[in-house]
Design a protein around this motif. Structure first.
Motif, mmCIF file in Angstrom:
data_model
loop_
_atom_site.group_PDB
_atom_site.id
_atom_site.type_symbol
_atom_site.label_atom_id
_atom_site.label_comp_id
_atom_site.label_asym_id
_atom_site.label_seq_id
_atom_site.Cartn_x
_atom_site.Cartn_y
_atom_site.Cartn_z
ATOM 1 N N LEU A 20 15.415 -17.925 29.579
ATOM 2 C CA LEU A 20 15.906 -19.226 29.313
ATOM 3 C C LEU A 20 15.128 -19.540 27.964
ATOM 4 O O LEU A 20 15.582 -19.963 26.979
ATOM 5 C CB LEU A 20 15.481 -20.372 29.942
ATOM 6 N N ASN A 24 16.222 -19.563 23.887
ATOM 7 C CA ASN A 24 16.216 -20.740 23.085
ATOM 8 C C ASN A 24 15.286 -20.212 21.877
ATOM 9 O O ASN A 24 14.939 -21.198 20.955
ATOM 10 C CB ASN A 24 15.416 -21.680 24.058
ATOM 11 N N VAL A 41 24.712 -16.398 33.753
ATOM 12 C CA VAL A 41 24.183 -17.196 32.578
ATOM 13 C C VAL A 41 25.264 -16.280 31.442
ATOM 14 O O VAL A 41 25.345 -15.167 31.529
ATOM 15 C CB VAL A 41 22.849 -16.660 32.358
ATOM 16 N N SER A 157 11.326 -24.187 34.413
ATOM 17 C CA SER A 157 11.618 -24.669 33.046
ATOM 18 C C SER A 157 12.742 -25.436 33.364
ATOM 19 O O SER A 157 13.531 -25.299 34.475
ATOM 20 C CB SER A 157 12.070 -23.587 32.099
ATOM 21 N N PRO A 158 13.314 -26.711 32.553
ATOM 22 C CA PRO A 158 14.166 -27.371 32.839
ATOM 23 C C PRO A 158 15.775 -26.452 32.852
ATOM 24 O O PRO A 158 15.854 -25.601 32.137
ATOM 25 C CB PRO A 158 14.511 -28.352 31.426
ATOM 26 N N GLY A 159 16.408 -26.958 33.665
ATOM 27 C CA GLY A 159 17.758 -26.086 34.071
ATOM 28 C C GLY A 159 17.724 -25.074 34.917
ATOM 29 O O GLY A 159 18.729 -24.175 34.952
ATOM 30 N N GLN A 160 16.538 -24.393 35.142
ATOM 31 C CA GLN A 160 16.421 -23.295 36.295
ATOM 32 C C GLN A 160 16.980 -23.489 37.483
ATOM 33 O O GLN A 160 17.079 -24.646 38.006
ATOM 34 C CB GLN A 160 14.830 -23.004 36.462
ATOM 35 N N LYS A 161 17.565 -22.575 38.091
ATOM 36 C CA LYS A 161 18.485 -22.648 39.282
ATOM 37 C C LYS A 161 17.746 -21.745 40.293
ATOM 38 O O LYS A 161 17.873 -21.954 41.647
ATOM 39 C CB LYS A 161 20.056 -22.368 39.005
#
Length: 220
Positions: A20, A24, A41, A157-161
């Motif tokens: 991620l 970015n 992804v 991190s934000p958005g991690q699954k």
């Protein structure tokens, strides 16, 4: 310098966080992930190869050329498996992949995630730490630009699954732990940023503890 990175282990927590951050980052031009199963992804700069046998990369070897970085985040816990199996996955598999990539991309920067407590002497009491240390030492002999990452507790991190099962129960500890003992806590964003910066800027140490990871992540 633009970064063209191969990332392994992106279906796990560390690899997903590094992926991620790479997607970015404006200086990361291409990302190739090698997974045993689809990572789910999608991104214009991302390509995925599904390959189940990391001990036999011959079928995909030609697709691994033209990259200047590998962020190796693939790994297993030593809990619940034999010493032989742990060594086979941690040392043998990593070195096999490293040798292939060093042959196809000899100037590659190779970042390996080992962990805090890794034993560089290979003679300590803990078997997992000895194996990690042996893996680090061997990789530094293969690549001219090899960096060993030794994070401890990492904030997702934000958005991690792909989070480890225990993470949701202990995530709340991060701000407290970071305040009391910053040498043991960093974020996965910092890990990813630091890896990218090893390619662009380099670093005077080949083994990066948490304080080095944080410092390199902030380097401009």
């Amino acid at each position: 310098m633009k970064v063209k990175a191969i990332i392994t282990g992106t279906t796990g927590m560390v690899g997903e966080g590094v992926l991620l951050e790479c997607l970015n980052h404006p200086d990361v031009e291409q990302v190739l992930v090698i997974n045993r199963r689809p990572g789910g992804v999608s991104h214009p700069r991302l390509r995925e190869i599904i390959h189940t046998d990391f001990f036999n990369l011959a079928p995909i070897e030609q697709q691994l050329t033209g990259y200047n970085a590998c962020f190796f985040c693939l790994g297993v816990s030593s809990v619940g498996i034999s010493k032989e199996e742990y060594k086979h996955i941690t040392f043998d598999l990593t070195l096999h992949v490293g040798q292939v990539l060093a042959r196809t991309n000899p100037e590659m920067t190779f970042c390996y995630v080992s962990g805090a407590g890794t034993d560089s002497s290979e003679k300590g009491r803990l078997a997992w730490a000895r194996v990690k240390g042996a893996t680090e030492n061997a990789l530094m002999g293969i690549f001219k630009r090899a960096y060993m990452f030794r994070p401890a507790f990492m904030k997702a991190s934000p958005g991690q699954k792909n989070l480890k099962g225990w993470y949701k129960y202990f995530a709340w500890l991060y701000p407290i732990g970071h305040a009391l003992y910053p040498a043991g806590f960093c974020t996965l964003q910092e890990v990813g940023q630091a890896m990218i910066n090893t390619v662009i800027k380099g670093y005077p140490k080949r083994i990066l503890e948490v304080k080095d990871i944080v410092a390199l992540a902030k380097a401009v």
